[in-house]
Design a protein around this motif. Structure first.
Motif, PDB file in Angstrom:
ATOM      1  N   GLY A  11      24.464  48.014  34.424  1.00  0.00           N
ATOM      2  CA  GLY A  11      24.748  46.720  35.037  1.00  0.00           C
ATOM      3  C   GLY A  11      24.631  46.801  36.541  1.00  0.00           C
ATOM      4  N   GLU A  12      25.057  45.744  37.208  1.00  0.00           N
ATOM      5  CA  GLU A  12      25.074  45.727  38.671  1.00  0.00           C
ATOM      6  C   GLU A  12      26.449  46.179  39.139  1.00  0.00           C
ATOM      7  OE1 GLU A  12      23.818  42.583  42.098  1.00  0.00           O
ATOM      8  OE2 GLU A  12      25.443  41.931  40.769  1.00  0.00           O
ATOM      9  N   VAL A  13      26.510  47.177  40.020  1.00  0.00           N
ATOM     10  CA  VAL A  13      27.798  47.667  40.487  1.00  0.00           C
ATOM     11  C   VAL A  13      28.263  46.812  41.664  1.00  0.00           C
ATOM     12  CG1 VAL A  13      26.812  49.414  42.058  1.00  0.00           C
ATOM     13  CG2 VAL A  13      29.127  49.722  41.128  1.00  0.00           C
ATOM     14  N   VAL A  14      29.503  46.301  41.551  1.00  0.00           N
ATOM     15  CA  VAL A  14      30.100  45.446  42.571  1.00  0.00           C
ATOM     16  C   VAL A  14      31.556  45.873  42.743  1.00  0.00           C
ATOM     17  CG1 VAL A  14      28.604  43.498  41.989  1.00  0.00           C
ATOM     18  CG2 VAL A  14      30.850  43.688  40.906  1.00  0.00           C
ATOM     19  N   PHE A  15      32.168  45.462  43.865  1.00  0.00           N
ATOM     20  CA  PHE A  15      33.580  45.806  44.042  1.00  0.00           C
ATOM     21  C   PHE A  15      34.432  44.549  44.137  1.00  0.00           C
ATOM     22  CE2 PHE A  15      31.816  45.793  48.369  1.00  0.00           C
ATOM     23  CZ  PHE A  15      32.718  44.981  49.057  1.00  0.00           C
TER      24      PHE A  15
END
Length: 375
Positions: free
Chosen positions: A31-35
């Motif tokens: 997936g797309e890594v986000v914080f």
């Protein structure tokens, strides 16, 4: 690393690798890594459909202290692709807790990783941007180059059409609390459970419709107002929802949109959208109302935004409009308001169950729009 946990790795598309211990289910996920900067509300974050196909990094150092309950879910399942934490709670403690976060992640098949230096990881995402990634644990852990190849073969978030994957398959109705004042057609692009709850508390009967609904489907509800929900993916892929919104504006039906719905209204008015470097995700993001100068602290989750400048006035196919709200941190567009048709939207979440609740009165403003139209 704790001896009772299998090894795990978070692999980013730029080749950076973070080692840790398995958390939740074992296996692989992409997936797309986000914080997310929220210090509370992890259960709402995990079950928010807007996080579909994203690997969420919690910046708060300890996660899982309050366990998992049966009341705070924002949908029927966890939607995040993967989960990254630093220090998972060993024993949850809350009077509503029914099980641990770790066990719920495992039960729903969500692959996570713990014991990661999330401060370093967050700084890396801030500097290099949100990107494709993969979490691998247990038997799925392999040589770094093999795992990186899997990540690079995964689809990017830009161009992703995801609303249909999280929307309801069939319409349903949430009855008004007490006497019904108005009927609302809510287009489900990834709606959260607390959104209809906020509207029904104000005497609104909410008809939640699939994202694929036609104009005839929407008009069959005989709505006094139309609501565009939050949701995942690239707003540039929302040709159907944008066309439907234009039809609503042509008929001057009061309209309110949040988050993804804000981007769709903006696109219907002729504004463009773009992918942000790392987005806004958390419950402490300031927003300024151009008209009043008032600051609200808001909950947000978006990696795309509308093009425009704070306070900018522009002509749309439906008359005059204005960029009504913006974020003082980076001047990101946080709201749009029409002058000649009854429509407005915001980029943030006034229904945020975990707080803050500064923006909750926006639902009252939606009611006011319908009152004016009914006179």
């Amino acid at each position: 690393m704790r001896g009772d946990r299998a090894p795990a790795a978070l692999v980013l598309e730029d080749g950076r690798v973070f080692r840790g211990a398995a958390y939740g289910a074992h296996g692989r996920t992409l997936g797309e890594v986000v914080f997310c900067t929220g210090m509370t509300g992890y259960q709402e974050t995990l079950t928010d459909p807007s996080y579909h196909r994203q690997i969420v990094v919690q910046t708060a150092p300890q996660i899982g202290n309050t366990g998992w309950n049966d009341e705070d879910d924002e949908s029927a399942r966890i939607w995040v692709s993967g989960y990254v934490v630093r220090d998972p709670a060993r024993t949850p403690s809350n009077w509503r807790s029914r099980r641990s976060l770790d066990s719920e992640l495992a039960r729903q098949g969500v692959v996570g990783i713990s014991e990661v230096d999330t401060r370093t990881l967050t700084r890396h995402i801030r500097e290099h941007g949100a990107m494709r990634a993969g979490v691998f644990s247990g038997d799925a852990v392999a040589a770094d180059d093999v795992l990186l190849d899997e990540v690079l073969a995964s689809p990017p978030m830009a161009g992703a059409d995801l609303a249909g994957e999280v929307s309801t398959a069939a319409p349903y109705v949430v009855e008004a609390k007490g006497e019904r004042r108005f009927r609302v057609a809510a287009l489900d692009l990834g709606i959260k459970s607390n959104t209809p709850r906020q509207m029904t508390a104000r005497g609104l009967e909410v008809h939640v419709l699939p994202s694929s609904s036609s104009l005839d489907d929407l008009l069959a509800v005989e709505p006094d107002g139309v609501f565009l929900s939050n949701g995942p993916g690239d707003p540039a892929t929302t040709a159907h929802a944008t066309a439907l919104t234009k039809s609503v504006l042509e008929r001057e039906i009061p309209l309110f949109g949040i988050c993804f719905g804000n981007q769709i209204l903006g696109r219907a008015l002729g504004l463009g959208t773009y992918k942000m470097r790392y987005g806004h995700r958390g419950i402490n993001i300031p927003v300024i109302d151009v008209a009043t100068g008032r600051v609200a602290i808001t909950a947000q989750n978006h990696g795309f935004a509308l093009e425009g400048e704070p306070g900018q006035r522009f002509e749309s196919p439906f008359g005059a409009a204005q960029i009504s709200h913006y974020c003082p941190n980076d001047d990101t567009v946080e709201g749009v308001r029409c002058a000649d048709v009854p429509a407005f939207s915001v980029q943030y979440h006034p229904e945020a169950a975990a707080g803050p609740h500064d923006a909750a009165p926006l639902f009252d403003e939606f009611v006011t729009l319908m009152e004016k139209k009914s006179r």
